[in-house]
Design an enzyme around this catalytic site. Structure first.
Site, PDB file in Angstrom:
ATOM      1  CG  HIS A 105     -62.817   0.948 -73.954  1.00 16.65           C
ATOM      2  ND1 HIS A 105     -63.936   1.742 -73.938  1.00 16.65           N
ATOM      3  CD2 HIS A 105     -62.194   1.217 -75.129  1.00 16.65           C
ATOM      4  CE1 HIS A 105     -63.983   2.465 -75.047  1.00 16.65           C
ATOM      5  NE2 HIS A 105     -62.932   2.172 -75.784  1.00 16.65           N
ATOM      6  CD  GLN A 126     -59.596  -4.102 -79.116  1.00 19.24           C
ATOM      7  OE1 GLN A 126     -58.970  -4.673 -80.013  1.00 19.24           O
ATOM      8  NE2 GLN A 126     -60.155  -2.920 -79.297  1.00 19.24           N
ATOM      9  CE  LYS A 146     -63.705  -1.937 -80.685  1.00 21.26           C
ATOM     10  NZ  LYS A 146     -62.756  -0.832 -80.889  1.00 21.26           N
ATOM     11  CB  CYS A 160     -61.377   4.828 -74.508  1.00 18.73           C
ATOM     12  SG  CYS A 160     -61.950   5.866 -75.841  1.00 18.73           S
TER      13      CYS A 160
END
Ligand code: PMP
Length: 414
Positions: free
Chosen positions: A131, A211, A234, A372
């Site tokens: 990212h 993630q 997240k 991104c």
């Protein structure tokens, strides 16, 4: 969908979905299908309630107050630190620093580690699947210090080419920064191996876990990670809260990042001494309510069970890969053997924005664009993808809705 899941899993799922109030609404007169979980997850009622409760009963500034509210707020804030410690299996809670998100955590390390330990001629290794938040801070550090950035390439499936990583490592390698899982492709990277190899050259390693945190087990001690980052939003928690884990010895040796209140031990106009970790890296009043409510999110994940979450999300990913992949004109991007629940694709001859907009008209929320990760998009010779990313409250019926809409859209636009 219940037919293919063990009964206990199906029962749990019904209960889980009911805990997320935002999901029970219509968008463009269609039931909301929320598949933008890699960008941010929705929040269970208990997280929302905790924010309201905190501001209704406990609000005060933390650490320095001696009155009852300050004490309550401090205890609640520090409780989350202990919960995070357990969540990532850090050896002590002082190694857990609150930031405003993964981006800030990485910037903190790039500056504060870089300031002390990186010199001209050193090399920093990142990977193609990073990212922008795990690229740009290292580029800036390299410019500031005269160091060089090296990049691990990926193969056509979106997996890191580990032989190339071996070739990049040398006595010059000072730092390695890679993600645990890719936000654009879902690839789960072999981080234990990456860390072990870097350590053989004396390099330190940061793992961007943005993630991974909602999907994978994290054990920073078993990994021997020097730094690990994540974002609360997240993992079913509030926005504006992030975590930086760092090994004590490194955090203590690093320079301060932001300065001001809380991070000091003593200030005179001649000289300032700094507070102990973690406070040395927590200048100013933090997002107290967000941190306090994050505790509820972590408890939600732990009570639901990471194993159960993984089982469910793997089922959704498999079903999406089959169902969406069958649609004529769809080309998946990112076919790694190990993936978190992200399905990215392009549609031949159709712009991803058009698909995203038309899916929204059907109530389906997906992300479109470069996510991104522009260098990664260049690697695949594309501008962007359509990305559906799944969370614990999603269902196979929702994937069916997306598939039907997608077929209609492709027929219409072709
Ligand atoms: N790294 C990865 C892999 C991400 O997916 C994201 C968020 N999309 C970030 C870093 C940045 O996280 P945040 O915006 O919460 O700082």
């Amino acid at each position: 969908m219940t037919a293919e899941l063990p009964i206990h899993t199906a029962e749990k799922l019904t209960g889980i979905r009911a805990q997320f109030p935002i999901l029970h609404q219509r968008i463009n007169n269609k039931p909301l299908v929320y598949f933008d979980n890699a960008a941010t997850t929705q929040k269970p009622q208990r997280v929302i309630d905790k924010i309201v409760h905190y501001y209704s009963t406990d609000n005060a500034n933390i650490h320095r107050g001696i009155h009852t509210l300050a004490e309550r707020a401090t205890i609640a804030y520090e409780t989350t630190r202990s919960t995070v410690q357990a969540f990532i299996n850090a050896s002590e809670k002082e190694e857990v620093i609150f930031t405003k998100g993964t981006s800030e955590s990485i910037n903190l390390v790039a500056f504060a580690f870089g300031e002390v330990f990186v010199q001209a001629g050193d090399e920093i290794i990142i990977s193609t699947v990073e990212h922008h938040s795990n690229i740009v801070p290292w580029q800036i550090l390299c410019e500031r210090k005269g160091a060089t950035l090296k990049v691990i390439p990926v193969d056509d499936a979106g997996e890191l080419i580990m032989d190339e990583y071996d070739k990049l490592l040398s006595a010059k390698t000072r730092f390695v920064a890679v993600n645990h899982a890719s936000n654009s492709l879902g690839t789960i990277n072999p981080i234990k191996e990456i860390i072990e190899k870097a350590h053989q050259y004396g390099a330190k390693v940061l793992i961007d876990g943005a993630q991974a945190a909602a999907h994978l087990e994290i054990d920073v001690q078993a990994l021997d990670a020097d730094f690990y980052t994540l974002s609360a939003h997240k993992v079913y928690g509030p926005t504006g809260v992030g975590i930086l884990y760092g090994k004590r010895a490194l955090l203590e040796a690093m320079s301060p990042y932001q300065s001001g209140g809380e991070m000091i031990s003593e200030v005179t106009f001649e000289k300032t001494t700094y507070n102990e970790i973690p406070y040395k890296f927590e200048a100013g009043t933090p997002n107290i309510a967000g941190v306090v409510a994050f505790n509820e999110a972590l408890e939600f994940v732990t009570e639901t069970g990471k194993e159960h979450i993984a089982q469910l999300e793997n089922m959704l990913l498999k079903y999406a890969t089959e169902t969406l992949g069958r649609i004529k004109g769809i080309v998946p991007v990112g076919t790694a053997r190990n993936k978190v629940s992200v399905y990215s694709f392009v549609a031949e001859g159709i712009h991803h924005f058009d698909i995203g907009q038309m899916l929204d008209a059907s109530g389906v929320a997906v992300r479109t664009g470069h996510h991104c990760t522009q260098p990664l998009m260049s690697r695949f010779n594309i501008e962007g993808t359509v990305r559906a990313s799944f969370a614990v409250y999603n269902t196979r019926e929702e994937i069916d809705i997306m598939a039907e809409s997608l077929e209609r859209i492709i027929r219409f636009l072709k």
